[in-house]
Design an enzyme around this catalytic site. Structure first.
Site, mmCIF file in Angstrom:
data_model
loop_
_atom_site.group_PDB
_atom_site.id
_atom_site.type_symbol
_atom_site.label_atom_id
_atom_site.label_comp_id
_atom_site.label_asym_id
_atom_site.label_seq_id
_atom_site.Cartn_x
_atom_site.Cartn_y
_atom_site.Cartn_z
ATOM 1 N N SER C 274 0.597 -1.566 0.269
ATOM 2 C CA SER C 274 0.591 0.250 -0.099
ATOM 3 C C SER C 274 0.658 1.486 -0.207
ATOM 4 O O SER C 274 1.837 1.012 0.002
ATOM 5 C CB SER C 274 -1.120 -0.295 1.119
ATOM 6 O OG SER C 274 -1.498 1.383 1.915
ATOM 7 N N LYS C 280 0.610 -3.898 5.071
ATOM 8 C CA LYS C 280 0.018 -4.468 4.071
ATOM 9 C C LYS C 280 -0.706 -5.569 2.814
ATOM 10 O O LYS C 280 1.151 -5.704 1.927
ATOM 11 C CB LYS C 280 -1.380 -3.782 3.922
ATOM 12 C CG LYS C 280 -2.573 -3.763 2.906
ATOM 13 C CD LYS C 280 -3.574 -2.752 3.313
ATOM 14 C CE LYS C 280 -5.399 -2.922 3.142
ATOM 15 N NZ LYS C 280 -5.761 -2.973 1.662
ATOM 16 N N ASN C 282 -2.515 -6.581 -0.430
ATOM 17 C CA ASN C 282 -3.340 -6.700 -1.290
ATOM 18 C C ASN C 282 -3.303 -7.454 -1.826
ATOM 19 O O ASN C 282 -2.653 -8.208 -2.761
ATOM 20 C CB ASN C 282 -3.854 -5.803 -1.938
ATOM 21 C CG ASN C 282 -3.888 -4.264 -1.047
ATOM 22 O OD1 ASN C 282 -5.141 -4.736 0.260
ATOM 23 N ND2 ASN C 282 -3.879 -3.269 -1.160
ATOM 24 N N ARG C 314 -18.772 -1.252 -47.526
ATOM 25 C CA ARG C 314 -17.482 -0.799 -46.834
ATOM 26 C C ARG C 314 -17.939 -0.151 -45.884
ATOM 27 O O ARG C 314 -18.714 0.679 -46.361
ATOM 28 C CB ARG C 314 -15.591 -0.697 -47.019
ATOM 29 C CG ARG C 314 -15.357 -1.891 -47.541
ATOM 30 C CD ARG C 314 -13.422 -1.953 -47.820
ATOM 31 N NE ARG C 314 -13.780 -0.451 -48.915
ATOM 32 C CZ ARG C 314 -12.058 0.533 -48.171
ATOM 33 N NH1 ARG C 314 -12.431 0.328 -46.586
ATOM 34 N NH2 ARG C 314 -12.096 0.956 -49.089
#
Lengths: 401, 401, 401, 401
Positions: C274, C280, C282, C314
């Site tokens: 973090s 932390k 994650n 086209r």
């Protein structure tokens, strides 16, 4: 709900708002209002308008037949007008729909349905906001673990979480309110020039204004057959509503997982059961609101896609692509708003469980701070932020009572 | 344009708006503004803020390396902050980003990029509106065939068509203007409580306000990490812009078909050519704007989908899904708005061709009226409607000069 | 990754696959292959083809300039061909691109990029499948709580969960394999008739076949300028891949929540951190793969929308709307497939935590059965189902080694 | 059509396919088939299965009530099973739904509805292909102006255009055929382990196989509660169908513009009229098919979005988001396929108008060739390409008769 409700659980909450009966009712209201507007500007005799209003008030429409007949003209207005003229008969019959095009009638009728739906949504958003404000106030000091990217972050309060939900609901309210008070009538005739109306009255725009007045709608200054911002704006307010409610539902569904068990939906007899597991209690309202939030964005996109393809004086398919998406989005949001109001009113919060977890995880939750201590001492401006959102709520006049 | 521009013809018109250099520039501006805000409330010494500002002003970032490093943390802020701290060194380094979370920096930076892009869009919409107003005025009496569902309807004027395009552009302007003047700063810290800021200063909300002031953004009263209405509202204004421009482009592409040939894009040397057919002149700007209008709705929907999934205090994937869609929508709309401004400024109109066709088709165009006559006599309120839209244009102050 | 990678963390995993250099490389390969095909059927002299191949091999293209020049013609092929002709010079220059239209070159080049990307995706899906098969085998008897609608249901095994993930990966493999082995060359000339090629050789279709052979693509029997099923089919295989990977990522993100903690992403130094919270971790790969799964469906829808609007010989904007969506979907899926391969290879499973929870919740998990007992005794056909999916895996030849 | 058909003109063509009656019919068929399967493996007595079949055959369900009751459990199966058990009574009642979960019943019922719809679509695609093959053959030498990016390109034949439409229809046929012949039963019980079935019979997978056999579906080897590739594959075949039909409709709508007038929809009394303009004949079928093609891509995307969010053993909202999109996509495609079959069967072609325009524009159409001459002499491989597509049509066995 529309009649086929089995795949839209809870859609009975929207009963009567957008189904075919409601649509025919709105179309007839539009046709009558138009004649009254023409009468008001002296373009038809008042008696004709009254005669049509009388017939319309009791006229029984065969909806299945009408739906079938809609294909030949590409929309339901042509056969409806034909039928109405037959039912009216006599000289008044010729006045019916005179000067309008199908799109004038259908766009205006859909705006009327939208208004009814938006009013319901606004009411339920207000109820939701009220419940959330009460939760924010009550749980201002209820500490819990903050979670980011699924992992523990720093402590928060449940009051702050409720306040954040409230902020989302208020944002949605603002949009709904702005839209519902500025809904336009559609009135342009065959190609948006009001040419045929001009044959009936020297000031056709005055007739358009009178038409708007009859229906308590606004006259936007010009027809908007190919300028669909009015429709996409309705859509945007509805999708934003579902977004805000979806966030609440996602949080509730998560926090009511048994491993977390910090909140749960209120107990309602018979709700949440399983077809095979006795005693199971699923967070049904959250699940259904989440489901709505997964659907609304694409319905809103459909309206924009149609808007961006509106070629010529009236478009060749884009307009038709709007209708089912708008109806479905209205039904979905009315339903979700009602479910969310019930969900938030009955939400059960377990402050003890929140505190227990937060205290267990204190080390992690305070890692940022770098100091040991109590989670209660690291709540920053939580209470101040709750106050700010509550103040906004009160200032908005959104709450009930 | 972002650097890979070969598949987005015209995206060089958006050069420098949303590419990685612009993003890093905005992120650095955000980090510096935050330190200045902290200094303003006395939470860090001013010299630290100045030191960081000085370093940031000349710091060279290896964008390829930074992009690679972004994966480990899931976003670019973590490695950027690490690099910036290293570049700053000394005690000022510790102050960098202090109290913020990645999302504070990235959301705010994306808001800054959005503001730059919206300002460009607003300017080009104003130019477009000016050109359309001139066309509406000039061609107020230029009669042409009205077309609905691909077939001839009743007569219209090209002035009315241009005025309807103008009304769409003005609707878009209103939304862009409302959004660009109310863009929020993001500031909440790790989980939206401003807890770490609260360790630095007794009034963390004051720091958030100062932060907003530094960047000329608004402080919305609370963080909006999981309340994404600010982002979806930006998106909605951009999609609405593309919708309005798409309608113009669709009409121009149609009316410049050789069988119709009532308008054509202005001649620009070398434009519209083919890789094989000499002398071909494709309506390139219309084609590209149409293409943008086919893309914008899904990009807007992506923002809503992300918004509706924003769980926890900061979400686990939904936030990340916003970024590429927002960037692409900004680039696309800046490009399309610029192309549309050029398209409308240079549009060549052939009133004689319009009249010739309308007169040839008189019988059909007057069928509704039921009387033979001249197409010029069945234009209804066309001129009055042009006036109404031109009045709205003038009142809006949108035009230039 | 394309060059602006800061908002697509992990996109460096797709480096070189779909960026502008890769596109120009593919376009040049296409132009050279076309000349070799013409030489093979005797329509140009072999020396011209060789000369162009030699020049193309070392030609330096200014990509920024080329992107700017793309707008005038609406695509990058026109200026690229002009530049290539200048670089080649002499009589060979006139042969360059002779008989092709821009869309022939660009469609074929995008097919080549798609093939490269799909091959990478297939490889990573195979690696993922291999890892999942190993997990399914290893954890065949690892009992855990089954969860439905967020609540405990009946017991399952982690092996069964891994096998279900595997089934999804195999479904995706089947689609990718079917697509990658049947990719068509585009070859039709200005309006899909091969008319100019017919001026060069009596059997223009033979030239088209030779063109396909040069590039190891298939000749689908006719040009597909307005029949975009080949493109939507590529898209569908990619979106289906992201769907399957998204399910894995959603489960991992959920099960690695700290309150559940039954699995976690493998530890990689520096990953998951973090910007403010030390320690932390994650679940970054899961978050990013989830994010991809939220984006892919709309990109696939964009391809279908373009396909459905392909008018004339086209189209006038729909074709152009395909390009950025296809490129982005390729990059996104290559990235997500690589991330998922790493995620599944490194996934850490905690059987003890799974068992502990399952035993704690035994009463709930066995409520359906109506008998008290052990969770291990109520696993039904779990092991048999694992076998069935593993057998499918082995039969598919998907695994490595 | 579902019952609210006024906003989906032509949906009566899909009457009875996907409405609530059809759904309840399919659900009852599923419940009966399950009991027969259990009886086949000796897990319940045959008489119970017969009893339930008898009751189900005549049981009247109050659909409005059932829809309301669906909310409490989040789906319609729970109240339906409760009602069915009451209607059956006695010991057979307990056998009803035994071992299944709601999702087993609902997924399988939706697969049955999908099969019915896909069979209709296949039939109409075959009819369309037959008509297009006839047009391609007949107009093999009907020269017309080729158009690209809205402007004249080189000459083509209407036969080649019809053949290209045919190629699109055949591509769709291939996908529909692949899907319709490989539709899976859903059977997993509460969490996909067949645990409760395992209490009834020693080989629960055999029961699942017998279940599939009863319904002439396939047993895919494992439940697919969270692996939705079967559903997205259905969706993809439907969207691809609408894409192909949308191209036809877009071309017809364009070519039937009065300024071009090279084709027109067949005359059907009363069709194409306006609510105000007598004599107007709008290309209604083309408009409606175009409208469908604008809607299908987002419905397909909705299925993918739901698929990518299917977490746990059974998901918390994503599954619910599938239902309305799948139903609507089925209804829309059945309707559009029927309309397209009628459109192509009745299409009126004006070869003289085509030739006249092509000859007028000869200079432009032959500019690429660089030689003056006749448009007929610059058709390249048109006829050969028609042959290739017709050969594919014949080999596919798609045509009727």
């Amino acid at each position: 709900m529309t009649h086929d409700g089995l795949l839209s659980p809870g859609a009975h909450r929207a009963a009567g708002t957008v189904d075919d009966e409601a649509l025919v009712g709105a179309l007839l209201r539009v046709e009558v209002a138009w004649l009254r507007a023409l009468a008001a500007v002296g373009a038809v005799v008042r008696a004709h308008a009254d005669r049509v209003a009388d017939v319309a008030a009791t006229w029984q429409v065969d909806l299945v037949r009408l739906a079938e007949d809609s294909e030949a003209a590409g929309n339901a207005v042509v056969p409806l007008v034909r039928g109405l003229r037959e039912a009216v008969g006599g000289p008044a019959a010729e006045a019916v729909h005179r000067g309008l095009t199908s799109q004038d009638a259908l766009d205006t009728a859909l705006v009327l349905l939208s208004r009814d739906a938006l009013v319901r949504v606004r009411e339920d958003l207000a109820a939701t906001a009220g419940s959330l404000a009460a939760l924010a106030e009550k749980h201002r000091d209820t500490v819990m673990a903050g979670r980011t990217l699924t992992q523990y972050a720093v402590p928060v309060t449940f009051g702050l979480k409720a306040a954040r939900w409230l902020a989302g609901a208020l944002d949605a309210c603002v949009q709904v309110e702005a839209v519902v008070t500025d809904l336009p009538v559609q009135c342009g005739g065959a190609a948006g020039t009001l040419a045929l109306v001009g044959e009936l009255t020297p000031d056709p725009v005055a007739a358009a204004r009178a038409f708007a007045d009859e229906l308590a709608l606004t006259w936007p200054g010009a027809p908007w057959h190919t300028n669909r911002a009015a429709i996409t704006r309705i859509g945007s307010s509805l999708v934003t509503t579902c977004d805000a409610l979806g966030v609440i539902a996602a949080d509730v569904a998560l926090l009511s997982r048994p491993e977390i068990a910090e909140v749960r939906e209120g107990v309602v007899a018979g709700r949440g059961g399983s077809s095979t597991m006795p005693g199971k209690r699923n967070p049904v309202l959250s699940v259904l609101v989440r489901s709505a939030a997964l659907q609304a964005p694409l319905l809103g996109a459909q309206l924009h896609l149609a808007a961006a393809q509106a070629v010529d004086e009236r478009p060749d398919g884009a307009w038709h692509a709007e209708w089912p998406a708008l109806r479905r989005l209205l039904e979905l949001t009315v339903t979700a708003a009602s479910q969310a109001a019930e969900l938030t009113a009955g939400l059960e919060v377990d402050p003890a469980a929140m505190r227990e977890r937060a205290e267990e995880a204190t080390d992690v939750l305070l890692a940022e701070r770098g100091d040991p201590g109590r989670v209660d001492d690291y709540l920053g401006a939580s209470s101040q932020l709750v106050d700010a959102i509550l103040a906004r709520f009160r200032d908005s006049g959104t709450g009930r009572g």
